[in-house]
Design a protein around this motif. Sequence first.
Motif, short mmCIF file in Angstrom:
data_model
loop_
_atom_site.label_atom_id
_atom_site.label_comp_id
_atom_site.label_asym_id
_atom_site.label_seq_id
_atom_site.Cartn_x
_atom_site.Cartn_y
_atom_site.Cartn_z
N THR A 139 0.88 -1.18 0.00
CA THR A 139 0.07 0.20 -0.12
C THR A 139 0.82 1.26 0.09
OG1 THR A 139 -1.79 -1.09 1.37
CG2 THR A 139 -1.97 1.23 1.24
N GLN A 140 0.52 2.06 -0.91
CA GLN A 140 1.40 3.49 -0.97
C GLN A 140 0.88 4.52 -0.13
OE1 GLN A 140 3.82 4.83 -3.23
NE2 GLN A 140 4.04 2.70 -2.91
N SER A 141 1.69 4.84 0.78
CA SER A 141 1.50 5.91 1.99
C SER A 141 0.83 7.10 1.29
CB SER A 141 2.60 6.02 2.64
OG SER A 141 3.76 6.73 1.99
N ALA A 142 0.09 7.76 1.98
CA ALA A 142 -0.37 9.17 1.54
C ALA A 142 0.63 10.41 1.70
CB ALA A 142 -1.40 9.38 2.50
N ASP A 143 0.36 11.42 0.90
CA ASP A 143 1.32 12.44 0.72
C ASP A 143 1.74 13.06 2.26
OD1 ASP A 143 2.46 14.21 -1.20
OD2 ASP A 143 1.17 15.93 -0.63
N THR A 144 2.89 13.04 2.62
CA THR A 144 3.51 13.72 3.90
C THR A 144 4.00 14.96 3.64
OG1 THR A 144 5.74 12.56 3.12
CG2 THR A 144 4.10 11.10 4.20
N ASP B 132 17.14 -0.91 -0.16
CA ASP B 132 15.68 -1.11 0.35
C ASP B 132 14.92 -1.73 -0.55
OD1 ASP B 132 13.34 -0.09 1.79
OD2 ASP B 132 13.11 1.29 0.44
N ALA B 133 13.91 -2.71 -0.17
CA ALA B 133 13.41 -3.74 -1.24
C ALA B 133 12.08 -4.14 -0.62
CB ALA B 133 14.30 -4.69 -1.69
N ARG C 28 7.99 3.78 -3.71
CA ARG C 28 9.05 4.89 -3.56
C ARG C 28 10.02 4.17 -2.38
NH1 ARG C 28 6.40 10.28 -1.49
NH2 ARG C 28 5.61 8.76 -0.33
N ALA C 29 11.41 4.35 -2.64
CA ALA C 29 12.52 4.00 -1.74
C ALA C 29 11.98 4.79 -0.33
CB ALA C 29 13.82 4.35 -2.16
#
Length: 329
Positions: free
Chosen positions: A2-7, A198-199, A231-232
């Motif tokens: 899951t992609q994290s939201a805009d930080t 990072d993977a 994203r890394a």
Amino acid sequence: MTQSADTAPDQVARLLALVPYLLARGEVRLDDAATHFGTDADQIERDLRLLFMTGLSPGLPGDLIEVDLEALEGDRIIRVDNADYLARPVRFSPAEATALVVALRTMVEAAPTEARDVIERTLAKLEEAAGQDGEGLLRLHVTPTPLEASAVRPTLEAAIEHGHQVEITYHVPSRDQASQRVVDPRGLARVEEVLYLDAWCHTAQGDRAFRVDRILSATELDTPVLDPGARARDLTGGWFTDAETTTVTLRLAPPARWVVEYYPVTAQRPGPDDTVDVDLEVASEQWVQSLLLRLAPHATLLAPAAYAQAFTEAAQSTLSLYQADGVDS
């Protein structure tokens, strides 16, 4: 995954690029700006409203960036004013420039191929300017460590650039075992004197940070990564280790939401009563307990159950020490 939201770091980076972009064009349609920055119009509008609170010190009305709200809300056109100082060349003191050169020299060793050229050109300009001013302090170099000269690094960099999966053989010293894994590589990050990959690990079904010097072999596969847009993570906080990690789920009330900005959260979901549930990959139960004590009473540990029970027992034991001394909790 899951992609994290805009930080907040995402927004700051976008704002730093947004203002010069607008100044160079005079006026821009809101939808065009959103397309250019790869986000939606609502997010760009929130960014612009934040600009009202930014500007030169001491922050009086005449010092702040101005946004034409009438044009924004009516014709959906962006116009900014009183921000010309952002287009002026920046002049660094010798100490500031030296710190910047050292940081860039460190970054260039672990930077992706497409970014390395930009960093090297920036370094060349800084060092040339320093030479013209007679400041030899800037001619600093960071020698790559043996870790960064690893034989597997070119393979990892190529796989990251191509968006391909990698099969690695990884040595775990604590068990003196080598295991074969298929991973989706995201990026290389240097933390102090160690280079990490990072993977997403398909064997562990989770995010992992692998020490490059412990990757015995690496083979780029023809199969693409499952999530090309991933994203890394920022691995520079020093909170993780290269041991096997555990997914921890926290429920954060608003006063504890800063965790999302300071630690690499792998997923987040809305919780009840304006809370947010977040997942983190951690390698130390003690680190989790320390974080929860800092966040109390604004965070709840939802999973794993064993961690939650251990934290409850530790908290009760701590409270009992105060009660034994006659101090009310």
